[in-house]
Design a protein around this motif. Structure first.
Motif, mmCIF file in Angstrom:
data_model
loop_
_atom_site.group_PDB
_atom_site.id
_atom_site.type_symbol
_atom_site.label_atom_id
_atom_site.label_comp_id
_atom_site.label_asym_id
_atom_site.label_seq_id
_atom_site.Cartn_x
_atom_site.Cartn_y
_atom_site.Cartn_z
ATOM 1 N N TYR A 147 9.157 -6.215 6.393
ATOM 2 C CA TYR A 147 9.356 -5.373 5.211
ATOM 3 C C TYR A 147 10.845 -5.291 4.854
ATOM 4 C CZ TYR A 147 9.679 -1.104 2.398
ATOM 5 O OH TYR A 147 9.963 -0.198 1.407
ATOM 6 N N ILE B 16 -2.523 -4.572 6.760
ATOM 7 C CA ILE B 16 -1.204 -4.698 6.146
ATOM 8 C C ILE B 16 -0.863 -6.174 5.937
ATOM 9 C CG2 ILE B 16 1.276 -4.342 6.508
ATOM 10 C CD1 ILE B 16 0.523 -1.745 8.002
ATOM 11 N N LEU C 29 -2.524 -7.650 2.899
ATOM 12 C CA LEU C 29 -2.024 -7.170 1.611
ATOM 13 C C LEU C 29 -0.557 -7.520 1.367
ATOM 14 C CD1 LEU C 29 -3.615 -3.583 1.658
ATOM 15 C CD2 LEU C 29 -4.450 -5.599 0.416
ATOM 16 N N PHE C 30 0.180 -7.826 2.432
ATOM 17 C CA PHE C 30 1.627 -7.986 2.339
ATOM 18 C C PHE C 30 2.015 -9.103 1.370
ATOM 19 C CE2 PHE C 30 5.974 -8.696 3.725
ATOM 20 C CZ PHE C 30 6.403 -7.431 4.108
ATOM 21 N N HIS D 60 0.027 -8.387 -2.426
ATOM 22 C CA HIS D 60 0.377 -7.191 -3.193
ATOM 23 C C HIS D 60 1.820 -6.728 -2.979
ATOM 24 C CE1 HIS D 60 -4.015 -7.136 -3.307
ATOM 25 N NE2 HIS D 60 -3.922 -6.352 -4.358
ATOM 26 N N GLN E 113 5.506 -3.314 -0.456
ATOM 27 C CA GLN E 113 5.221 -1.882 -0.554
ATOM 28 C C GLN E 113 3.794 -1.550 -0.119
ATOM 29 O OE1 GLN E 113 7.299 0.584 -0.981
ATOM 30 N NE2 GLN E 113 8.961 -0.903 -1.202
ATOM 31 N N SER E 114 2.953 -2.567 -0.011
ATOM 32 C CA SER E 114 1.588 -2.325 0.463
ATOM 33 C C SER E 114 1.599 -1.744 1.877
ATOM 34 C CB SER E 114 0.778 -3.616 0.432
ATOM 35 O OG SER E 114 1.378 -4.610 1.242
ATOM 36 N N PHE F 98 1.957 2.017 1.484
ATOM 37 C CA PHE F 98 0.746 2.645 0.943
ATOM 38 C C PHE F 98 -0.368 2.713 1.985
ATOM 39 C CE2 PHE F 98 2.697 1.561 -3.230
ATOM 40 C CZ PHE F 98 2.619 2.825 -3.802
ATOM 41 N N VAL F 99 -0.507 1.659 2.795
ATOM 42 C CA VAL F 99 -1.523 1.681 3.857
ATOM 43 C C VAL F 99 -1.194 2.767 4.875
ATOM 44 C CG1 VAL F 99 -2.477 0.391 5.811
ATOM 45 C CG2 VAL F 99 -2.211 -0.726 3.593
#
Length: 396
Positions: free
Chosen positions: A242, A359, A362-363, A366, A369-370, A373-374
């Protein structure tokens, strides 16, 4: 003086005896060893992949194998520690773990390595259940600060393992000596536990605690730990990626990861005196509020490196006491046998597998920032489950 007061005073006197102090110290040492074992595989992965002549992506199945073994070990350990003599069972599973640690660096086949790591996970899961269950047997309602110290011991071992592996590679160009050193550190602890009898298993009293209500409460706590541990492992596992994705350099991303785990370990140390002064439900409420605030900082300033450092530090400190505080709360609400502890660890292990995987899915599709949110969704759900736990236990 009431019978309840007399019982609590008697429990404290027994827990403070020299014999039980020795047992407690050995459980702490066991969790240092468990932390070393758990954290050693990550920095050793490139070397293990090279030795097995496989890619890093293929070697990544070792994490899945370890997690599956950990889950099964939690399930089996719950039954083992309710039937076998506690300390001797703990010594036996530690010897099995040490044997697997010594064997891993010598295996050159990926599939055989996956099997050995699965067996290592079995022993680690049983050790986790055993340490928590045996500590509760000794300290009962006063387990809070000891539980924090037990999990601080795990964090201490986990923080030392990467440096130990790095030094082994620097000195000998091999991970072997680091893994063998961890195995050798574990063996004397196991030998001491094998020489000790007890502590006796706790027996659940259905009439006193309400068997049906206990089943619901056990399930709620397991769900809470699924959500919390998934958020903890998800953030710890993805924070480096991230940080790189939002523009932090390679070195800064590594430092942010270290800051999170360093704050996590310090938070567990700070949690020891806090657990001695405050009720676990108050500690949990404060911890969860700190977690939500930290994630909110990451979401409100998604491109800020300063917000990244602040959020990572806040999450590390806030998450540190959640697991031991929930186990302390469980001890106050029901009889925590080894089987019950196994269900808690099973829920936690399932969360540590599922949410980091989610995660990862979705990483890329999306954006980074996913991850936030998770983790936010998991923490909000954990707060809701925590509220239900408090309401459920007060309504009995």
């Amino acid at each position: 003086m009431t019978s309840a007061t007399t019982s609590i005073s008697s429990e404290r006197a027994v827990a403070q005896s020299p014999v039980w102090k020795t047992h407690t110290a050995l459980y702490f040492a066991s969790f240092v060893a468990l932390g070393l074992m758990t954290a050693a595989i990550g920095p050793a992965l490139p070397s293990l992949a090279e030795r097995a002549q496989s890619s890093l992506s293929d070697a990544g199945f070792l994490f899945t194998s370890l997690s599956l073994g950990y889950m099964m070990g939690s399930f089996v350990g719950g039954r083992l520690f309710d039937r076998a003599k506690g300390n001797r069972a703990m010594g036996a599973v530690l010897i099995a773990a040490a044997a697997m640690m010594a064997l891993v660096p010598m295996v050159s086949s990926l599939w055989l390595l996956i099997i050995v790591v699965f067996a290592l996970g079995l022993a680690q899961g049983a050790t986790d259940v055993g340490g928590n269950a045996l500590l509760v047997r000794i300290h009962r309602r006063g387990v809070g600060p000891f539980m924090n110290c037990l999990h601080f011991s795990f964090g201490l071992g986990a923080s030392l393992a990467p440096a130990l592996v790095a030094q082994s590679i620097r000195i000998s160009s091999s991970i072997n000596w680091a893994w063998w050193a961890i195995a050798l550190f574990t063996l004397p602890i196991a030998a001491c536990l094998l020489l000790l009898s007890g502590p006796a298993a706790q027996k659940a009293h259905e009439a006193e605690n309400g068997g049906r209500s206990n089943s619901a409460l056990i399930a709620l706590i397991a769900i809470f730990l699924f959500l919390y541990v998934g958020a903890e492992v998800g953030f710890g596992g993805w924070i480096y990626s991230y940080a790189r994705a939002i523009g932090a350099g390679e070195m800064a991303s590594g430092y942010v990861t270290s800051i999170f785990w360093g704050a996590f370990t310090i938070g567990r140390l700070i949690g020891i005196p806090i657990a001695a002064r405050f009720l676990p439900q108050l500690i949990l409420a404060g911890d969860l509020a700190g977690c939500l605030l930290s994630v909110a900082i990451l979401l409100l300033w998604p491109d800020s490196i300063a917000a990244l450092w602040t959020g990572a530090t806040g999450l590390g400190l806030s998450m540190a006491s959640v697991f031991p505080a929930m186990l302390s709360l469980a001890e106050r609400r029901l009889t925590v046998s080894a089987r019950v502890t196994g269900r808690f660890i099973l829920g936690a292990s399932a969360g540590s597998m599922f949410l980091p995987w989610l995660i990862g899915q979705l990483f890329d599709t999306h954006g980074p920032q996913s991850m936030n949110f998770v983790i936010l969704a998991a923490l909000v759900a954990a707060v809701a489950v925590f509220a239900i736990i408090i309401f459920h236990s007060h309504s009995e």
